[in-house]
Design an enzyme around this catalytic site. Structure first.
Site, mmCIF file in Angstrom:
data_model
loop_
_atom_site.group_PDB
_atom_site.id
_atom_site.type_symbol
_atom_site.label_atom_id
_atom_site.label_comp_id
_atom_site.label_asym_id
_atom_site.label_seq_id
_atom_site.Cartn_x
_atom_site.Cartn_y
_atom_site.Cartn_z
ATOM 1 N N ASP A 268 -23.268 -14.256 -59.997
ATOM 2 C CA ASP A 268 -24.070 -13.428 -59.110
ATOM 3 C C ASP A 268 -25.505 -13.471 -59.626
ATOM 4 O O ASP A 268 -25.801 -14.060 -60.662
ATOM 5 C CB ASP A 268 -23.523 -11.998 -59.003
ATOM 6 C CG ASP A 268 -23.975 -11.337 -57.696
ATOM 7 O OD1 ASP A 268 -24.956 -11.821 -57.094
ATOM 8 O OD2 ASP A 268 -23.373 -10.333 -57.277
HETATM 9 C C1 BGC Z 1 -25.292 -9.681 -54.566
HETATM 10 C C2 BGC Z 1 -24.551 -10.845 -53.984
HETATM 11 C C3 BGC Z 1 -25.512 -11.698 -53.184
HETATM 12 C C4 BGC Z 1 -26.622 -12.143 -54.086
HETATM 13 C C5 BGC Z 1 -27.614 -13.058 -53.416
HETATM 14 C C6 BGC Z 1 -26.548 -10.096 -55.304
HETATM 15 O O1 BGC Z 1 -27.338 -9.010 -55.667
HETATM 16 O O2 BGC Z 1 -24.423 -8.955 -55.413
HETATM 17 O O3 BGC Z 1 -23.483 -10.391 -53.190
HETATM 18 O O4 BGC Z 1 -24.840 -12.773 -52.607
HETATM 19 O O5 BGC Z 1 -27.312 -11.005 -54.550
HETATM 20 O O6 BGC Z 1 -28.432 -12.383 -52.548
#
Ligand code: BGC
Length: 738
Positions: A268
């Protein structure tokens, strides 16, 4: 494209073989480049990313959806880098791109995999118009805590529903063939256990015993892998002391070794470097070491890999074989997407945004997602002929942006049709709609328009109140501790109620709210979630009975926050509550307190049941269930049993019903839930019609993971229910013989 890459394309046809051949040409630095995803949003990305692209230091770019810029990034990667490897262009396309479907939790309320698949298909077609070839969806974290803001993005609390609808989303995004125009790679997230964050605080820690991980949190991911999902994302959260982005048990032992996943795992956002903040590592280098060795193939928006992996390999702390495995799966995905043959996007080759198909998908999904929670004295549907004026009150009646919900980076507010607009269109000149917004937003306090709202209600024949949460109150990092209607909405309801007219509440929200303090103040409640672009027309059709509500709750509605976690598939415990063995705080006998106390698992100050159970949802007709039957009372391992019941439409409206089948394994080597959903079907019945609805249950469907972490089915007695919610009353049983 350079000659070597062209030769590979000409000499090999399978993505995996092509990837192997290309890998053999790569330097270690180029391989590590593929494992880095960079943000491409500040200024003109080709300017600041160009040199890194040319040097082969980037595998993927995230968050740029300007097709000209994306094409230029691709051009530099393909034409100016040594091996000409195209980029994965990632974007969160969570529930639509320009045309927005209901939030995923709302989509789950349709219990309709076909609609969910179509919603994802439409989103993929729209997103690919900008050069996006990879989305970070579906989010399939089992979510049993409505305080958690990300429950909005989830498919709810149920293992089966989340697994099936998550798989349908994967199919929708990825299409028949990833290489087709309009297909994009999906990413099942967040592996694993994110939904269990303590007290629903986003990013908090999780503690989940292995049997629960395997029987609950892992299962939708296993289903996504079976559905062919290209990628998985790790969770931000700490799982039993080892943050997911450094957790080799989940990423290697389970995902690779047990499930045979062949796609790749992305971290993530910066979650590799966050291993240090968790307290697992001392610095970025150690974080890169932990994550790479745990099985994180690509780092999202961080620089631990780009700064340290090379040294870690040189020092022998990370094997080149580990790097090769990661890069092989990343390259395989790129070949499967057909990016080498077609790195550039021609927007004109893809359908227009917000086209008829997209709007129809948004409308149909919204229509089936709305749940009729209560409907006293058939307050709904509204009868057009009987009404000359309706008061339309509340901050969410005409809020085109708010109805879209969370995670709508690219959503086009201009496409939104609000409930007020749709109602106006539907009633034309026949009914005088008198709109009072009453509150600036859903959180407002001290509202000068309450008087006007009450006055308007008193002058009209009926009142529609559009209440709930603005979109910003749910989603990532937007958890709430009190999940009642925010601001002064409850006060508004009371003031309007005092006018003495029928009051219908339409609630738009990103989570189940606690509604105990308003449920008796209104005659009917339609729960619309954040219904997306076409929420307005869907709600208007339902209010006026052009279609009967048919959504069913994908998550339990607690009475009060203190009941959380409350979900239908809980365990029985040794002292389960019932009406007979619970007592309310107000009824404790002051003179003999001990004798009046119950002896079971309950709270003194609320009922042990939820306000609305999982699977609940009323209709404008009356459905009646009867004659539940099993095809055999005893079956053997490996057999299939057919369970059926008769469903009759006893009302005078044609309508859909979502028939649900639940089982309970009464005795097992680990205790099993009091109910588990094992099947569901949406059926449509005309008035007076009776249909026999049947489900085939194979003994494998009754399997669970035991104390040894192995999947098993055990002989013994099973109860089985068929009905219209998890409170289904029609029950029978069968036995799996030894
Ligand atoms: C989130 C993810 C997301 C990623 C990209 C993160 O903060 O937890 O679910 O895909 O950002 O935007």
């Amino acid at each position: 494209m350079n000659a070597q890459t062209e030769h590979i394309l000409a000499s090999q046809s399978r993505p995996l073989d092509r990837a192997r051949a290309l890998l053999a040409e790569m330097t270690l630095a180029e391989k590590i480049g593929q494992m880095s995803q960079v943000e491409a949003t500040h200024g003109y990305a080709p300017d600041y990313l160009g040199d890194r692209l040319r040097a082969g230091q980037v595998g993927s770019a995230i968050n740029n959806v300007d097709v000209d810029i994306v094409n230029e990034l691709q051009r530099i990667a393909v034409e100016e880098s040594r091996l000409g490897i195209p980029l994965l262009i990632g974007r969160d396309v969570i529930h639509g791109f320009k045309t927005i479907m209901p939030i995923p939790l709302g989509q789950a309320a349709t219990w309709n995999a076909d609609l969910v698949r179509e919603g994802a298909r439409v989103a993929a077609l729209e997103a690919s118009k900008c050069g996006v070839n990879w989305t970070f969806a579906p989010m399939i974290d089992i979510s049993r805590d409505p305080r958690w803001g990300r429950i909005a993005e989830s498919l709810g609390e149920c293992v089966l529903l989340t697994s099936e609808l998550g798989a349908a989303m994967v199919e929708g995004f990825q299409g028949e063939d990833l290489a087709d125009d309009g297909s994009i790679a999906a990413c099942a997230k967040h592996f694993a256990g994110y939904g269990a964050v303590e007290s629903g605080r986003d990013y908090a820690t999780t503690n989940i015993p292995d049997t629960k991980l395997r029987n609950v949190y892992f299962r939708p991911f296993n289903a996504a892998v079976d559905a062919g999902v290209s990628t998985l994302m790790t969770s931000f959260s700490d799982l039993n002391g080892v943050p997911a982005s450094g957790n080799s048990y989940i990423l290697k032992d389970v995902l690779r070794d047990e499930w045979g996943f062949e796609g790749f795992v992305v971290s993530d956002w910066d979650s590799v470097r966050q291993l240090q903040i968790h307290g697992l590592t001392e610095n970025d280098k150690q974080s890169a070491y932990e994550a790479a060795n745990a099985g994180v193939d690509m780092e999202m928006a961080g620089d631990a890999y780009s700064n340290h992996l090379l040294t870690l390999v040189e020092e022998g702390l990370v094997d080149e074989e580990t790097i090769d495995k990661a890069v092989l799966s990343i390259l395989t995905t790129k070949f499967a997407l057909g990016l080498f043959e077609k790195p550039y996007t021609d927007p004109a080759s893809l359908p227009e945004y917000g086209n008829d198909r997209a709007l129809a998908a948004a409308r149909d999904t919204a229509l089936q997602s709305v749940v009729l929670l209560k409907n006293d004295d058939a307050a709904l549907p509204l009868r057009q002929a009987d009404l000359s004026s309706i008061a339309v009150i509340g901050p969410l009646a005409d809020a085109g942006y708010e109805q879209l919900g969370t995670w709508i980076f690219d959503g086009d507010e201009e496409l939104s049709v609000t409930p007020l607009q749709a109602l106006q269109e539907l009633v034309g000149e026949d009914i005088d709609l008198r709109y009072v917004r009453a509150m600036e937003n859903s959180r407002s306090r001290a509202n000068p328009e309450f008087e006007l709202a009450a006055q308007t209600a008193s002058e009209c024949d009926a009142v529609l109140m559009f209440l709930g949460e603005e979109s910003i109150l749910s989603g990532e990092a937007h958890s709430r501790a009190d999940i009642g209607l925010p601001g002064d909405q409850v006060e508004l309801v009371r003031r309007v109620r005092a006018a003495g007219k029928p009051v219908i509440a339409v609630i738009l929200a990103g989570r189940p709210l606690t509604l105990s303090n308003v449920v008796d103040e209104v005659d009917a409640i339609l729960y619309a979630w954040h219904p997306g672009t076409m929420g307005g027309p869907a709600i208007a059709d339902l209010l006026f009975g052009r279609e009967s509500p048919s959504g069913k709750l994908p998550a339990t509605f607690p009475r009060v926050v203190g009941q959380i976690p409350i979900y239908y598939s809980q365990k029985n415990g040794g002292k389960p509550p019932s009406k007979e063995n619970t007592v309310h705080i107000d009824d404790i006998d002051t003179f003999a307190p001990q004798t009046s106390l119950g002896m079971s698992a309950f709270h003194l100050d609320t009922c042990f049941t939820p306000l609305f159970p999982f699977g609940h949802g009323l209709s404008y007709t009356q459905f009646e269930y009867a004659n539940i039957r099993v095809s055999a009372e005893r079956i053997r391992l490996g057999d299939t049993v057919m369970i059926s019941a008769e469903l009759s439409n006893r009302g005078d409206v044609e309508a859909d019903e979502v028939v649900q089948l639940y089982t309970r394994d009464l005795v097992a080597s680990i205790t099993r839930p009091v109910k588990e959903l094992k099947g569901y079907r949406r059926v449509r019945l005309v008035p007076g019609e009776t249909q026999t609805v049947s489900f085939d249950i194979h003994t494998d469907d009754l399997s669970f993971y035991g104390r040894d972490g192995k999947r098993r089915v055990e002989a013994g007695l099973f109860h089985v229910w068929i009905g219209g919610s998890s409170d289904a009353a029609q029950r029978t049983e069968f036995r799996i013989a030894e």
